[in-house]
Design a protein around this motif. Sequence first.
Motif, PDB file in Angstrom:
ATOM      1  N   LEU A 250       7.618  -9.163 -29.017  1.00 25.55           N
ATOM      2  CA  LEU A 250       7.980 -10.011 -27.876  1.00 25.55           C
ATOM      3  C   LEU A 250       7.143 -11.285 -27.818  1.00 25.55           C
ATOM      4  O   LEU A 250       7.559 -12.278 -27.235  1.00 25.55           O
ATOM      5  N   PHE A 251       5.937 -11.257 -28.420  1.00 29.00           N
ATOM      6  CA  PHE A 251       5.105 -12.459 -28.397  1.00 29.00           C
ATOM      7  C   PHE A 251       5.811 -13.619 -29.095  1.00 29.00           C
ATOM      8  O   PHE A 251       5.942 -14.712 -28.533  1.00 29.00           O
ATOM      9  N   GLY A 252       6.247 -13.380 -30.333  1.00 34.02           N
ATOM     10  CA  GLY A 252       6.915 -14.447 -31.090  1.00 34.02           C
ATOM     11  C   GLY A 252       8.187 -14.911 -30.402  1.00 34.02           C
ATOM     12  O   GLY A 252       8.453 -16.116 -30.302  1.00 34.02           O
ATOM     13  N   ALA A 253       8.969 -13.936 -29.899  1.00 30.46           N
ATOM     14  CA  ALA A 253      10.239 -14.288 -29.253  1.00 30.46           C
ATOM     15  C   ALA A 253      10.015 -15.168 -28.032  1.00 30.46           C
ATOM     16  O   ALA A 253      10.674 -16.201 -27.858  1.00 30.46           O
ATOM     17  N   THR A 254       9.039 -14.773 -27.175  1.00 25.47           N
ATOM     18  CA  THR A 254       8.822 -15.548 -25.944  1.00 25.47           C
ATOM     19  C   THR A 254       8.081 -16.857 -26.241  1.00 25.47           C
ATOM     20  O   THR A 254       8.406 -17.892 -25.665  1.00 25.47           O
ATOM     21  N   PHE A 255       7.088 -16.804 -27.164  1.00 27.69           N
ATOM     22  CA  PHE A 255       6.316 -18.014 -27.467  1.00 27.69           C
ATOM     23  C   PHE A 255       7.189 -19.097 -28.104  1.00 27.69           C
ATOM     24  O   PHE A 255       7.234 -20.241 -27.624  1.00 27.69           O
ATOM     25  N   PHE A 256       7.897 -18.716 -29.168  1.00 28.72           N
ATOM     26  CA  PHE A 256       8.713 -19.736 -29.857  1.00 28.72           C
ATOM     27  C   PHE A 256       9.922 -20.141 -29.004  1.00 28.72           C
ATOM     28  O   PHE A 256      10.361 -21.299 -29.048  1.00 28.72           O
ATOM     29  N   GLY A 257      10.462 -19.210 -28.214  1.00 32.71           N
ATOM     30  CA  GLY A 257      11.590 -19.544 -27.336  1.00 32.71           C
ATOM     31  C   GLY A 257      11.189 -20.585 -26.301  1.00 32.71           C
ATOM     32  O   GLY A 257      11.864 -21.611 -26.120  1.00 32.71           O
ATOM     33  N   LEU A 258      10.043 -20.326 -25.643  1.00 33.77           N
ATOM     34  CA  LEU A 258       9.584 -21.222 -24.573  1.00 33.77           C
ATOM     35  C   LEU A 258       9.123 -22.580 -25.116  1.00 33.77           C
ATOM     36  O   LEU A 258       9.592 -23.636 -24.661  1.00 33.77           O
ATOM     37  N   THR A 259       8.219 -22.536 -26.105  1.00 38.51           N
ATOM     38  CA  THR A 259       7.701 -23.821 -26.619  1.00 38.51           C
ATOM     39  C   THR A 259       8.781 -24.566 -27.421  1.00 38.51           C
ATOM     40  O   THR A 259       8.783 -25.794 -27.445  1.00 38.51           O
ATOM     41  N   GLY A 260       9.697 -23.802 -28.042  1.00 42.53           N
ATOM     42  CA  GLY A 260      10.786 -24.454 -28.781  1.00 42.53           C
ATOM     43  C   GLY A 260      11.732 -25.191 -27.851  1.00 42.53           C
ATOM     44  O   GLY A 260      12.155 -26.316 -28.153  1.00 42.53           O
ATOM     45  N   LEU A 261      12.052 -24.554 -26.712  1.00 42.26           N
ATOM     46  CA  LEU A 261      12.938 -25.230 -25.757  1.00 42.26           C
ATOM     47  C   LEU A 261      12.262 -26.494 -25.211  1.00 42.26           C
ATOM     48  O   LEU A 261      12.900 -27.535 -25.054  1.00 42.26           O
ATOM     49  N   HIS A 262      10.938 -26.396 -24.990  1.00 39.19           N
ATOM     50  CA  HIS A 262      10.218 -27.572 -24.499  1.00 39.19           C
ATOM     51  C   HIS A 262      10.194 -28.678 -25.556  1.00 39.19           C
ATOM     52  O   HIS A 262      10.422 -29.851 -25.246  1.00 39.19           O
ATOM     53  N   MET A 263       9.942 -28.276 -26.826  1.00 37.45           N
ATOM     54  CA  MET A 263       9.914 -29.288 -27.888  1.00 37.45           C
ATOM     55  C   MET A 263      11.286 -29.953 -28.041  1.00 37.45           C
ATOM     56  O   MET A 263      11.380 -31.146 -28.325  1.00 37.45           O
ATOM     57  N   ALA A 264      12.343 -29.173 -27.854  1.00 41.08           N
ATOM     58  CA  ALA A 264      13.698 -29.748 -27.914  1.00 41.08           C
ATOM     59  C   ALA A 264      13.875 -30.782 -26.799  1.00 41.08           C
ATOM     60  O   ALA A 264      14.484 -31.841 -27.011  1.00 41.08           O
ATOM     61  N   HIS A 265      13.328 -30.493 -25.623  1.00 41.05           N
ATOM     62  CA  HIS A 265      13.399 -31.455 -24.515  1.00 41.05           C
ATOM     63  C   HIS A 265      12.617 -32.729 -24.847  1.00 41.05           C
ATOM     64  O   HIS A 265      13.070 -33.830 -24.535  1.00 41.05           O
ATOM     65  N   VAL A 266      11.422 -32.564 -25.452  1.00 36.08           N
ATOM     66  CA  VAL A 266      10.623 -33.755 -25.812  1.00 36.08           C
ATOM     67  C   VAL A 266      11.384 -34.589 -26.849  1.00 36.08           C
ATOM     68  O   VAL A 266      11.475 -35.815 -26.723  1.00 36.08           O
ATOM     69  N   SER A 267      11.956 -33.908 -27.863  1.00 34.56           N
ATOM     70  CA  SER A 267      12.687 -34.629 -28.915  1.00 34.56           C
ATOM     71  C   SER A 267      13.891 -35.366 -28.327  1.00 34.56           C
ATOM     72  O   SER A 267      14.138 -36.536 -28.651  1.00 34.56           O
TER      73      SER A 267
END
Lengths: 203, 94
Positions: free
Chosen positions: A135-152
Amino acid sequence: MQREATWEGGGSPFAIGVKPLGMWLFVVSDALTFSALLVTYTYCRLSNPDWPTPFHFSPSILFSTAMTFLLLSSSFTMALGVRAMKNGRRGQTVRMIAATIAMGLGFVALHLNEWFHLMRVENITLTGNPWHQPLFGATFFGLTGLHMAHVSAGVIYLAIIAAGVARGKFRAEDVEASGLYWHFVDLVWMFIFPMVYLMSVAR
Amino acid sequence: MQPTVKQLAMVWAALLGFTLVEVGLAFPHFSAVLFLIVLLVLSIGKSALIIGFFMHLKFERRALALTLFPLLIVFVLVLLALLPDAERLREMRF
């Protein structure tokens, strides 16, 4: 005979342009999404004593602190850009938005570097890690990935706005709406940085 | 009405300062729940500065904030009400 009650609050009860108002509504709805993801991450973090703590001072905390400084500084330049546009100074607006874009790109570059470090050195992937807590990888990459998509997306949005302003297109409320989006991206990171990184510092 | 450059610069400096405080607090050992509460308070303070000055909500009509934020606050409070259950789950499991 009873009259039907009708609202007579006028045409502009908020005294704000329709584009910034639309962006405010978007921002609040997006905040609901990020709130749910952050609480999900924190719930998993608190309910599990073996939750991974992979963030060493160098490079993870050092880089994520630098990323925080970049986003805060980019919000400052964006606010100056919105202010310049309201005062009719298009050249300064473009320069301030360009500085904002540069810091946004710096944020994405540092974040990708951090991701690759976690994947290659700490062996953390979307579904597995040495702590056996998928669950660490799923929640970490999901959350920070969605944020990085917003920044991009924000970098692209700001580039379009800056190019338009430089050519004499767009009005102050267009720049203001893009500024609201960018500040929101900054705002979300103000919760991700402490909740995700600082809560899981390696000791 | 809009924020002055001096106000924006002061907010920016305060936000950087709060961030350094957060990082400084991360290394001494606190309980996870206590540290979470401290971080949440600091994050809410930083958010208020960003929303108030950078997003200049402080300079808009109060009707805008009253329309936008009650929904968000209730939603977040309902979500936060789940967190004590995470502690219960931890004790049940181990």
